[in-house]
Every structure is written in C-alpha cells, then in structure tokens.
Design an enzyme around this catalytic site. Structure first.
Site, PDB file in Angstrom:
ATOM      1  N   ASP A   7       0.879  -1.163   0.000  1.00 35.26           N
ATOM      2  CA  ASP A   7       0.000   0.000   0.000  1.00 35.26           C
ATOM      3  C   ASP A   7       0.921   1.218   0.000  1.00 35.26           C
ATOM      4  O   ASP A   7       2.110   1.105   0.310  1.00 35.26           O
ATOM      5  CB  ASP A   7      -0.890  -0.026   1.241  1.00 35.26           C
ATOM      6  CG  ASP A   7      -1.781   1.198   1.334  1.00 35.26           C
ATOM      7  OD1 ASP A   7      -2.421   1.553   0.330  1.00 35.26           O
ATOM      8  OD2 ASP A   7      -1.816   1.802   2.423  1.00 35.26           O
ATOM      9  N   ASP A   9       0.323   5.180   1.085  1.00 36.92           N
ATOM     10  CA  ASP A   9       0.329   6.029   2.284  1.00 36.92           C
ATOM     11  C   ASP A   9       0.255   5.171   3.551  1.00 36.92           C
ATOM     12  O   ASP A   9      -0.624   4.327   3.687  1.00 36.92           O
ATOM     13  CB  ASP A   9      -0.873   6.976   2.269  1.00 36.92           C
ATOM     14  CG  ASP A   9      -0.854   7.924   1.079  1.00 36.92           C
ATOM     15  OD1 ASP A   9      -0.336   9.036   1.217  1.00 36.92           O
ATOM     16  OD2 ASP A   9      -1.351   7.527  -0.001  1.00 36.92           O
ATOM     17  N   ASP A 167      -1.712  -1.135   5.818  1.00 42.12           N
ATOM     18  CA  ASP A 167      -1.986  -0.629   7.167  1.00 42.12           C
ATOM     19  C   ASP A 167      -3.466  -0.368   7.415  1.00 42.12           C
ATOM     20  O   ASP A 167      -3.827   0.356   8.349  1.00 42.12           O
ATOM     21  CB  ASP A 167      -1.188   0.667   7.406  1.00 42.12           C
ATOM     22  CG  ASP A 167      -1.716   1.842   6.587  1.00 42.12           C
ATOM     23  OD1 ASP A 167      -2.077   1.633   5.406  1.00 42.12           O
ATOM     24  OD2 ASP A 167      -1.763   2.968   7.120  1.00 42.12           O
TER      25      ASP A 167
END
Length: 234
Positions: A7, A9, A167
């Site tokens: 991922d 950000d 995240d």
C-alpha cells in the site's frame, strides 16, 4: 514468494506530515480550531474526504460546499506533494535488497493515479517501481481483489506467490481475497476504530516497524518461517 506489493500512504511512504500541514493551514485560513496532528494521521488512510471532514464536521460529504473544500485540499496537496514526505525509515535498504536480488516490488493503492505518479516521481521511485495499480485502473477497488489480481498479472506472477503489505483492514482483506501473503504494517496510519484489535484483521502476520518488516520479508523470500519473536503470527 516472488514479489512484494505495498500500500502507499502509511505503509511504503510516510505522507502524514504534508497532510497535517495542509489540513492545519486550512483550519487557520478559515479561523477554525486547529485539528490535532495525531487525529489527522489516523485519517490519512481513509482518504481526502475523511481528512477534510475533520475541518468541516458540520457539512455533509455530498454538499457542494464540502466538495469544493475537498477539491481545494487536493489542489494544495498536488501543488506541494512531497515537502515533508519520504519513505518510512528503513524502507530504502529494504527496497535496495529486493532490487539486488531481482525481486520486483510494486504498489496497489486507492490513491488517485495522478497524485500517486507525482509522489513517486518526487521521490525518484518511478523507474524502480515494477507495477502501480490505482483506482482508475480497475472497476472495483480494495478490499475487492481485482486490483491485486491486476498487479499480479502485470508482474506475470501468480497472486499466491506475492506478499502484500498494508496498514488498513481493506488492504488485508484485498490481499487475503487474492490469496496473497498479507502483512499488517502496525507502524502505519491505523484507523482509530480498528487499531485496538489488530488480530481481527486476520493478516498472516503483524510487524511493528520497518526493521521487522525487512526481516520477515527476507525470511519469506528464502522460504523460511518468520521467527516468533519478530512478529505476531496469526
């Protein structure tokens, strides 16, 4: 395992400082109470709408006034996309090790392609990134597995032989739905409503910092099981 996908950000790149700067500047410009930096950080992975909502909680997200504020936020971000942004500490050596062993790495993100490409260019990662999948590339975004399968097809590697690191619950769900090996980056921008029960995400493992991530990926790529004291295996 033959490839690693991240991922963007909160997993590969620490973009929070620039979002915090822009949101707090918008608060000052509007004479509004300054939103706490840590609160903004927890909303980064939820996207622009969630961050702008922190400034204008009274507005419906479909209100044209809210949409105008959201566009202003995106314009400000696009104009200064990497003032205080960089890879998470320790991530450069990880990418260098992958490249040294000819292990492709790439990105599957819900961040718009234009912003993603600008960010990678600003950090000199464009040519190093083997694949970039953004919302414009698919009909269904994460947590649907479609973007994961697209990345796997572009890499010409079966999804089952790919590690995905994220995240947010949608990252782990997307990876699991594609039968990838999922790693939860607990150092990232964990949403407030999900951060107190990380085991419920059902990731294959959890890492608390990039050093642990580096060790786990290195072991997985050599088909070794992660040591129990370096992560929580679920």
């Amino acid at each position: 395992m033959k490839a690693v996908l991240f991922d963007l950000d909160g997993t590969l790149i620490d973009t929070a400082a620039d979002f915090i700067r822009i949101i707090q500047d918008m608060c000052r410009a509007e004479g509004r109470e300054i939103v706490d930096a840590e609160l903004i950080r927890t909303q980064v992975s939820e996207g622009a709408r969630a961050m702008v909502k922190l400034v204008y909680p009274e507005l419906d997200v479909t209100d044209p006034v809210f949409l105008a504020h959201r566009q202003r936020f995106l314009d400000l971000y696009g104009a200064d996309i990497a003032v205080d942004t960089d890879l998470f500490a320790g991530m450069y050596p990880l990418l260098e090790q992958l490249e040294a062993h000819q292990i492709p790495w790439g990105i599957v993100t819900n961040k718009p392609r234009g912003l993603s490409e600008s960010l990678l260019a600003a950090l000199n990662l464009t040519e190093r990134c083997a694949v970039l999948v953004c919302p414009e590339d698919v009909s269904k975004t994460k947590p649907d597995p479609e973007p994961m399968y697209l990345a796997a097809n572009q890499l010409n590697i079966p999804a089952q032989h790919i590690i995905y690191v994220g995240d947010h619950p949608r990252d782990i769900d997307a990876g699991r739905n594609a039968e990838m090996y999922t790693i939860l980056a607990a150092y990232g921008y964990l949403p407030l409503q999900h951060k107190d029960n990380l085991t419920a995400w059902q990731a294959d493992c959890i890492v608390n910092d990039v050093a642990q991530l580096h060790q786990v990926i290195a072991q997985l790529l050599t088909l070794q099981q992660p040591e129990p004291d370096t992560l929580a295996t679920l």
